[in-house]
Design a protein around this motif. Structure first.
Motif, PDB file in Angstrom:
ATOM      1  N   GLU A 175       0.828  -1.204   0.000  1.00 40.31           N
ATOM      2  CA  GLU A 175       0.000   0.000   0.000  1.00 40.31           C
ATOM      3  C   GLU A 175       0.868   1.263   0.000  1.00 40.31           C
ATOM      4  O   GLU A 175       0.666   2.169  -0.813  1.00 40.31           O
ATOM      5  CB  GLU A 175      -0.909  -0.020   1.223  1.00 40.31           C
ATOM      6  N   LEU A 176       1.848   1.333   0.898  1.00 44.89           N
ATOM      7  CA  LEU A 176       2.744   2.486   0.947  1.00 44.89           C
ATOM      8  C   LEU A 176       3.541   2.599  -0.354  1.00 44.89           C
ATOM      9  O   LEU A 176       3.693   3.692  -0.900  1.00 44.89           O
ATOM     10  CB  LEU A 176       3.700   2.408   2.144  1.00 44.89           C
ATOM     11  N   LYS A 177       4.034   1.491  -0.868  1.00 43.42           N
ATOM     12  CA  LYS A 177       4.809   1.510  -2.114  1.00 43.42           C
ATOM     13  C   LYS A 177       3.959   2.011  -3.278  1.00 43.42           C
ATOM     14  O   LYS A 177       4.473   2.712  -4.158  1.00 43.42           O
ATOM     15  CB  LYS A 177       5.383   0.129  -2.398  1.00 43.42           C
ATOM     16  N   LYS A 178       2.668   1.695  -3.271  1.00 46.12           N
ATOM     17  CA  LYS A 178       1.762   2.193  -4.314  1.00 46.12           C
ATOM     18  C   LYS A 178       1.669   3.720  -4.241  1.00 46.12           C
ATOM     19  O   LYS A 178       1.756   4.412  -5.248  1.00 46.12           O
ATOM     20  CB  LYS A 178       0.382   1.557  -4.157  1.00 46.12           C
ATOM     21  N   TRP A 179       1.523   4.256  -3.023  1.00 45.14           N
ATOM     22  CA  TRP A 179       1.438   5.716  -2.857  1.00 45.14           C
ATOM     23  C   TRP A 179       2.754   6.383  -3.239  1.00 45.14           C
ATOM     24  O   TRP A 179       2.760   7.440  -3.863  1.00 45.14           O
ATOM     25  CB  TRP A 179       1.062   6.071  -1.434  1.00 45.14           C
ATOM     26  N   LEU A 180       3.873   5.774  -2.870  1.00 46.25           N
ATOM     27  CA  LEU A 180       5.179   6.318  -3.250  1.00 46.25           C
ATOM     28  C   LEU A 180       5.303   6.377  -4.766  1.00 46.25           C
ATOM     29  O   LEU A 180       5.781   7.366  -5.328  1.00 46.25           O
ATOM     30  CB  LEU A 180       6.305   5.477  -2.652  1.00 46.25           C
ATOM     31  N   LYS A 181       4.871   5.309  -5.438  1.00 48.48           N
ATOM     32  CA  LYS A 181       4.950   5.266  -6.909  1.00 48.48           C
ATOM     33  C   LYS A 181       4.067   6.346  -7.534  1.00 48.48           C
ATOM     34  O   LYS A 181       4.470   7.009  -8.485  1.00 48.48           O
ATOM     35  CB  LYS A 181       4.552   3.884  -7.424  1.00 48.48           C
ATOM     36  N   GLN A 182       2.874   6.541  -6.987  1.00 48.54           N
ATOM     37  CA  GLN A 182       1.977   7.582  -7.510  1.00 48.54           C
ATOM     38  C   GLN A 182       2.614   8.972  -7.358  1.00 48.54           C
ATOM     39  O   GLN A 182       2.553   9.787  -8.285  1.00 48.54           O
ATOM     40  CB  GLN A 182       0.634   7.541  -6.778  1.00 48.54           C
ATOM     41  N   ALA A 183       3.204   9.220  -6.199  1.00 48.43           N
ATOM     42  CA  ALA A 183       3.843  10.512  -5.967  1.00 48.43           C
ATOM     43  C   ALA A 183       5.039  10.693  -6.901  1.00 48.43           C
ATOM     44  O   ALA A 183       5.244  11.777  -7.465  1.00 48.43           O
ATOM     45  CB  ALA A 183       4.276  10.629  -4.501  1.00 48.43           C
ATOM     46  N   TYR A 184       5.825   9.643  -7.069  1.00 48.24           N
ATOM     47  CA  TYR A 184       6.983   9.682  -7.975  1.00 48.24           C
ATOM     48  C   TYR A 184       6.533   9.990  -9.407  1.00 48.24           C
ATOM     49  O   TYR A 184       7.094  10.854 -10.071  1.00 48.24           O
ATOM     50  CB  TYR A 184       7.703   8.331  -7.906  1.00 48.24           C
ATOM     51  N   GLU A 185       5.530   9.282  -9.864  1.00 50.26           N
ATOM     52  CA  GLU A 185       5.066   9.459 -11.250  1.00 50.26           C
ATOM     53  C   GLU A 185       4.458  10.832 -11.488  1.00 50.26           C
ATOM     54  O   GLU A 185       4.493  11.347 -12.602  1.00 50.26           O
ATOM     55  CB  GLU A 185       4.074   8.345 -11.622  1.00 50.26           C
ATOM     56  N   ALA A 186       3.901  11.433 -10.444  1.00 47.43           N
ATOM     57  CA  ALA A 186       3.314  12.772 -10.585  1.00 47.43           C
ATOM     58  C   ALA A 186       4.334  13.889 -10.521  1.00 47.43           C
ATOM     59  O   ALA A 186       4.042  15.032 -10.842  1.00 47.43           O
ATOM     60  CB  ALA A 186       2.259  12.978  -9.491  1.00 47.43           C
ATOM     61  N   SER A 187       5.579  13.557 -10.122  1.00 45.39           N
ATOM     62  CA  SER A 187       6.582  14.612  -9.958  1.00 45.39           C
ATOM     63  C   SER A 187       7.326  14.891 -11.249  1.00 45.39           C
ATOM     64  O   SER A 187       7.308  14.130 -12.174  1.00 45.39           O
ATOM     65  CB  SER A 187       7.590  14.230  -8.871  1.00 45.39           C
TER      66      SER A 187
END
Length: 187
Positions: A175-187
């Motif tokens: 779950e945390l890794k999914k949120w990290l990936k979303q934040a990374y991809e949006a940056s």
């Protein structure tokens, strides 16, 4: 009121949006211009590139040796963050850091005095040992709905939209890794 360090970090995070280029891109332009004085650099950025005075001043300071809030290369800021009573939290940081670095080769790890910033084009996450028993992961997930675990960052850190509290390595899950990936991809 935000500290000068927090204001500079926010400016760096907004640099691409406000000027069209990231800090490394601006530093490359300044280096190519071969200017050595602060005023000359500011003038060139304003006159030739339309950069506002505040951003031009920040870029000039960075080019000429970095701003005061940044660490010298010899400083072990991460080691200092996880020293003493927070030493037991270091394995949590290491697991989170490893997960973030797996997101892409373009992840920049930037330790600060109290936390570590993770950047791509802009900051997308921070990791901070907030208490003696907890590490907080701040994320930039603009527009993401909060959950019981993914809370609004609120006043905790104005550089992030959300926060996840971690007390154990096992909390660094899918779950945390999914949120990290979303934040990374949006940056």
């Amino acid at each position: 009121m935000a500290s000068p360090r927090d204001m500079a970090l926010k400016m760096i995070a907004n640099l691409k949006e406000k000027t069209g280029k990231t800090l490394p891109q601006w530093l490359k332009i300044v280096k190519a211009a071969k200017l050595e004085k602060h005023g000359q650099i500011v003038k060139m950025l304003k006159d030739d590139h339309g950069v506002t005075h505040g951003f031009a001043n920040l870029i000039a300071h960075e080019h000429l040796g970095g701003t005061s809030f940044q660490a010298k290369p010899t400083d072990d800021l991460v080691g200092k963050q996880y020293a003493g009573k927070k030493e037991a939290l270091r394995p949590i940081y290491d697991v989170v850091c490893a997960a973030i670095q797996k997101l892409g080769k373009d992840v920049e790890v930037a330790p600060r005095m109290a936390y570590v910033s993770f950047r791509r084009n802009k900051q997308f996450a921070i990791v901070q040992p907030t208490t003696q028993t907890r590490v907080d992961v701040g994320l930039n997930l603009k527009g993401a709905a909060t959950t019981e675990r993914l809370e609004a960052a609120g006043s905790w850190n104005s550089m992030c939209t959300h926060r996840v509290r971690i007390t154990d390595k096992k909390d660094v899950n899918a779950e945390l890794k999914k949120w990290l990936k979303q934040a990374y991809e949006a940056s």
